[in-house]
Structures are given as structure tokens and as C-alpha cells.
Motif scaffolding. Structure first.
Motif, PDB file in Angstrom:
ATOM      1  N   ALA A   4       2.469   9.134  -4.575  1.00 13.62           N
ATOM      2  CA  ALA A   4       1.580   9.217  -3.410  1.00 13.62           C
ATOM      3  C   ALA A   4       0.385   8.285  -3.576  1.00 13.62           C
ATOM      4  CB  ALA A   4       1.113  10.658  -3.213  1.00 13.62           C
ATOM      5  N   THR A   5      -0.144   8.180  -4.803  1.00 14.33           N
ATOM      6  CA  THR A   5      -1.256   7.267  -5.070  1.00 14.33           C
ATOM      7  C   THR A   5      -0.831   5.824  -4.850  1.00 14.33           C
ATOM      8  OG1 THR A   5      -2.244   8.791  -6.673  1.00 14.33           O
ATOM      9  CG2 THR A   5      -2.880   6.479  -6.835  1.00 14.33           C
ATOM     10  N   ILE A   6       0.344   5.460  -5.326  1.00 12.27           N
ATOM     11  CA  ILE A   6       0.852   4.094  -5.142  1.00 12.27           C
ATOM     12  C   ILE A   6       0.967   3.775  -3.655  1.00 12.27           C
ATOM     13  CG2 ILE A   6       2.879   2.616  -5.444  1.00 12.27           C
ATOM     14  CD1 ILE A   6       3.333   4.078  -8.132  1.00 12.27           C
ATOM     15  N   ARG A   7       1.531   4.694  -2.884  1.00 11.86           N
ATOM     16  CA  ARG A   7       1.694   4.441  -1.450  1.00 11.86           C
ATOM     17  C   ARG A   7       0.337   4.325  -0.748  1.00 11.86           C
ATOM     18  NH1 ARG A   7       6.103   8.179  -2.081  1.00 11.86           N
ATOM     19  NH2 ARG A   7       4.709   9.885  -1.482  1.00 11.86           N
ATOM     20  N   GLN A   8      -0.638   5.138  -1.157  1.00 14.93           N
ATOM     21  CA  GLN A   8      -1.962   5.048  -0.547  1.00 14.93           C
ATOM     22  C   GLN A   8      -2.620   3.700  -0.848  1.00 14.93           C
ATOM     23  OE1 GLN A   8      -4.698   8.429  -0.665  1.00 14.93           O
ATOM     24  NE2 GLN A   8      -3.014   9.725  -1.367  1.00 14.93           N
ATOM     25  N   VAL A   9      -2.476   3.220  -2.080  1.00 17.91           N
ATOM     26  CA  VAL A   9      -3.034   1.917  -2.441  1.00 17.91           C
ATOM     27  C   VAL A   9      -2.353   0.821  -1.628  1.00 17.91           C
ATOM     28  CG1 VAL A   9      -3.266   0.222  -4.285  1.00 17.91           C
ATOM     29  CG2 VAL A   9      -3.784   2.637  -4.736  1.00 17.91           C
ATOM     30  N   ALA A  10      -1.049   0.924  -1.457  1.00 15.85           N
ATOM     31  CA  ALA A  10      -0.331  -0.070  -0.656  1.00 15.85           C
ATOM     32  C   ALA A  10      -0.851  -0.089   0.779  1.00 15.85           C
ATOM     33  CB  ALA A  10       1.175   0.225  -0.675  1.00 15.85           C
ATOM     34  N   ARG A  11      -1.093   1.096   1.353  1.00 21.16           N
ATOM     35  CA  ARG A  11      -1.640   1.156   2.712  1.00 21.16           C
ATOM     36  C   ARG A  11      -3.035   0.536   2.764  1.00 21.16           C
ATOM     37  NH1 ARG A  11       0.500   6.484   3.061  1.00 21.16           N
ATOM     38  NH2 ARG A  11      -1.589   7.359   2.747  1.00 21.16           N
ATOM     39  N   TRP A  12      -3.844   0.818   1.744  1.00 21.36           N
ATOM     40  CA  TRP A  12      -5.196   0.255   1.690  1.00 21.36           C
ATOM     41  C   TRP A  12      -5.143  -1.271   1.651  1.00 21.36           C
ATOM     42  CZ3 TRP A  12      -7.559  -2.425  -2.469  1.00 21.36           C
ATOM     43  CH2 TRP A  12      -8.934  -2.662  -2.314  1.00 21.36           C
ATOM     44  N   CYS A  13      -4.132  -1.812   1.007  1.00 20.91           N
ATOM     45  CA  CYS A  13      -3.975  -3.266   0.926  1.00 20.91           C
ATOM     46  C   CYS A  13      -3.462  -3.866   2.234  1.00 20.91           C
ATOM     47  CB  CYS A  13      -3.008  -3.628  -0.200  1.00 20.91           C
ATOM     48  SG  CYS A  13      -3.641  -3.311  -1.865  1.00 20.91           S
ATOM     49  N   GLY A  14      -3.037  -3.022   3.160  1.00 16.27           N
ATOM     50  CA  GLY A  14      -2.545  -3.518   4.436  1.00 16.27           C
ATOM     51  C   GLY A  14      -1.042  -3.547   4.566  1.00 16.27           C
ATOM     52  N   PHE A  15      -0.307  -3.002   3.578  1.00 13.63           N
ATOM     53  CA  PHE A  15       1.151  -2.953   3.628  1.00 13.63           C
ATOM     54  C   PHE A  15       1.621  -1.685   4.333  1.00 13.63           C
ATOM     55  CE2 PHE A  15       0.601  -5.352  -0.481  1.00 13.63           C
ATOM     56  CZ  PHE A  15       1.072  -6.561  -0.014  1.00 13.63           C
ATOM     57  N   ARG A  16       2.761  -1.779   4.994  1.00  8.78           N
ATOM     58  CA  ARG A  16       3.523  -0.597   5.394  1.00  8.78           C
ATOM     59  C   ARG A  16       4.565  -0.363   4.313  1.00  8.78           C
ATOM     60  NH1 ARG A  16       3.433   1.346  10.544  1.00  8.78           N
ATOM     61  NH2 ARG A  16       5.636   1.912  10.377  1.00  8.78           N
TER      62      ARG A  16
END
Length: 390
Positions: free
Chosen positions: A74-86
């Protein structure tokens, strides 16, 4: 296939009916609505064995193992979203130092296996993940200059790698992983920072780098893979040496309230918003009423997002691996005693269903916040307060 490979087994070949029902319940709950999380665990999975050493109970160890894997993913996915990735649209993700899949099995909840590569130095771990999860496997080595990647990656995660490296290879591994980041891509890695050192040793971290030859992993040379603590300034200085790489974010204790998160990118603009990680949802069943005269049984509980300010988007109740249903949310209750005066007063929920006479071993609650982050809590049904027949 390497001779040391052992095929997936029912968790160290120690099955009993209640434990297998727990595995099935966790697999179903974490995978809702329709994609169970793989629950096969390799017999020598060091992360499960470490949990088992501390817990001395297979059920408690499995619950912890899955909880940490889910929280990390979940942390990895949140960081990815913060970076602008889907996350679900990323075409090439690398889970580096992936072990036997404690985290990667959860990354597949919203990412097709064909888009996930895993790399690991432990020989049996790569074929295990390939066979069990259908991912692309990369056999790593202890020499960072000798590892070969088949391509560059849009997103690389290296959790709990730099928390174990000696000074001699820390910067070499950072450079090798940065080299594997595609244009416009990102590397997420974690360290043990000064706060983790002080918590562990009861005194401040004085040197910029502290390494000792100790690890919970018995398969690796502890002089190569030990226990590492670093000052933030040291890590930033190493990042500055990486050509074409920029620091995007740093979050002390961002992983599990323990490890520091660093995010670097190649040709990527730093997001305007500060890097944050939303804590996992919290909640539980408070009481089970029934069976009632009308043949129904009621489950009553509460749930809030990780900030303890907002109610959940969804609560699903399971008896063993059978989904009983989604609860009715938004019931008013006072959570201020446990969570302070700002806690949401409408965090209560109830599920009323016909009683089928079942006697499950495990009661499991899957809770989703508005962003889709899921937490799963489970316990033996004997530990839940019940009220008898009316």
C-alpha cells in the motif's frame, strides 16, 4: 530450474484445518472482490520464519506476515500515486530484493503479473515467485556490478535493502538501481534513519554510517547483508553523486513508522505536494448479537481511515473464507475516548444477515478507505464478544 528449488507447499508442510481456514480467509479478504491473494509461503521464507520465532504461533505469524506485506505494498502504491503514476497502468515495475514475495503478492492486487519483475539473491526465491505468482524473475547477485537487468523500469521499489548493506556496497547498489530507472521513471528505497537508531539503541546516531554483521536472514553472509543505520545527510550525499538523478521526496519513518523513505527520479519533476503516506484504516467488531428470534445475527463494529477523522468507504465481514456481506456504514457513535475529540462520530457500522448455523474458526474484517487502501483484521471467533439468542 535450480536444484535447491522447493515447490509451493501448505506453509512449511504443517497444515491443520483451522490454520488452513485462516489462510483461506486472509487470501479472500485481501483479494476482495474477486481476486484472492496468493497464500503459498515457501518453507524457508526468512520473513515468515522471523515472525514465527517472535510469535511462537503459526497463526499469529501468518497474520503478521500478511499484514506487513499488505502495508508495504500500500505504501508503494501511494508513493507511485504521489509521483503522478496510475499504478495499474505502469508497464514495467521492479520489486528489487523481493525475497519470497511477502510484498510482491500484494502488488499484484492491481497490477498484471506480466508487468512485474522481481529480483532476489536467494536462489530458491526467484523460481518460487515465478511459479506461484507468474511474475518475471531476475536472479540477483551480491556484487552490484555483476547483476544484469533485462530492461530499464518505470518504477523500482527497493524496500529493506539499504537497511542491510555495508558502506562498501551501499553507494554501488544505489548507482546500479538508478542506472536501471527508465527516463521519466522513479526509484523508491528505504533506510534505517537516526530515529530508528535511537529507538533501537537508546542513544543518538553519532556517525553518518553504522553497520554491524547481524541479520534475521540466515541464508546470507552477515558481512554482506547485516544491519545498517544511516544519517539523512549521508544518503543525500550519495544521491547527489548519481548522474541524471534528482531527489523527489524524503519521508522519515514513512514505511511502517520505522524506515525512512527516499524517492528519486530520472527526468521527472518534483511533485508540488509534500510526500505523505496515509496510515492504514483501523477498526473492529465490538459485539455479535444473535441468533435473534427472526433468525438473524448482527455484527456491530467501528472503522475509520488512518487519520481517525473519516469513516470508511467499505467494510466486509467474513466467517473463515465465506463473505457474509458488506456492512451498513455511517452509524453514529462516540469514538472520542479512544481517538480524541476530532474522531469521526459516524464511524460505526452494522451487518445483519440470516444465521446459517455455521461455526467458523476465524472472523475477518476487510476495511477500505476512500483511496482504496485496505486493512484486514482477523481473530478467532472465540475472542469476539457475543450476545446469546433472544
Amino acid at each position: 530450474m535450480p536444484a535447491s528449488y522447493s515447490p509451493p507447499s501448505p506453509l512449511m508442510d504443517q497444515g491443520d484445518e483451522s490454520f488452513e481456514r485462516l489462510r483461506a480467509s486472509l487470501s479472500t479478504a485481501y483479494g476482495l472482490p474477486d481476486k484472492p491473494i496468493p497464500s503459498s509461503i515457501h518453507p524457508v521464507d526468512e520473513m515468515f520464519r522471523d515472525a514465527l520465532r517472535r510469535r511462537e504461533d503459526r497463526a499469529a505469524a501468518l497474520i503478521e506476515y500478511m499484514l506487513i506485506g499488505n502495508q508495504s505494498a500500500a505504501t508503494i502504491r501511494q508513493v507511485a500515486r504521489w509521483c503522478g503514476f496510475r499504478w495499474e497502468e505502469l508497464d514495467a515495475v521492479l520489486d528489487f530484493a523481493a525475497g519470497y514475495g511477502r510484498v510482491s503478492r500484494f502488488l499484484l492486487r492491481s497490477l498484471p503479473p506480466g508487468r512485474l519483475w522481481i529480483a532476489e539473491v536467494l536462489e530458491a526465491a526467484v523460481p518460487f515467485q515465478e511459479e506461484s505468482f507468474g511474475v518475471h524473475g531476475i536472479r540477483s547477485v551480491t556484487d552490484p556490478q555483476a547483476v544484469r537487468f533485462p530492461r530499464r523500469f518505470r518504477f523500482i521499489s527497493a524496500l529493506s535493502l539499504f537497511t542491510h548493506l555495508p558502506r562498501e556496497t551501499f553507494t554501488l547498489w544505489l548507482r546500479r538501481l538508478c542506472d536501471a530507472v527508465d527516463d521519466g521513471g522513479v526509484l523508491l528505497f528505504t533506510t534505517h534513519g537516526p530515529e530508528a537508531y535511537e529507538k533501537e539503541h537508546g542513544r543518538p546516531l553519532r556517525e553518518d554510517f553504522d553497520f554491524r554483521a547481524w541479520s534475521e536472514n540466515d541464508e546470507l553472509d552477515k558481512n554482506v547483508y547485516g544491519l545498517t543505520f544511516t544519517k539523512t545527510e549521508f544518503v543525500l550525499a550519495q544521491i547527489a553523486k548519481m548522474p541524471g538523478i534528482d531527489l523527489l521526496g524524503h519521508l522519515p519513518r514513512g514505511l511502517g513508522n520505522h524506515q525512512d523513505i527516499f524517492v528519486v527520479g530520472r527526468g521527472r519533476t518534483k511533485p508540488d505536494a509534500p510526500l505523505t503516506v496515509q496510515p492504514m484504516p483501523q477498526g473492529w467488531v465490538e459485539v455479535v448479537h444473535g441468533p435473534k428470534r427472526d433468525g438473524s445475527i448482527h455484527f456491530v463494529g467501528w472503522g475509520l481511515d488512518g487519520t481517525h477523522r473519516e469513516p470508511l468507504a467499505r467494510v466486509t465481514v467474513l466467517a473463515d473464507d465465506v463473505v457474509l456481506g458488506d456492512a451498513e456504514l455511517g452509524r453514529e457513535r462516540d469514538l472520542s475516548t479512544a481517538y480524541g475529540p476530532q474522531a469521526a462520530r459516524n464511524g460505526g457500522w452494522i451487518l445483519s444477515i440470516p444465521y446459517g448455523g455455521w461455526q467458523p474458526d476465524w472472523l475477518t474484517i476487510a476495511m477500505d478507505d476512500a483511496a482504496g487502501t485496505r486493512a484486514v483484521f482477523t481473530c478467532p471467533t472465540r475472542d469476539v464478544v457475543t450476545v446469546g439468542r433472544e
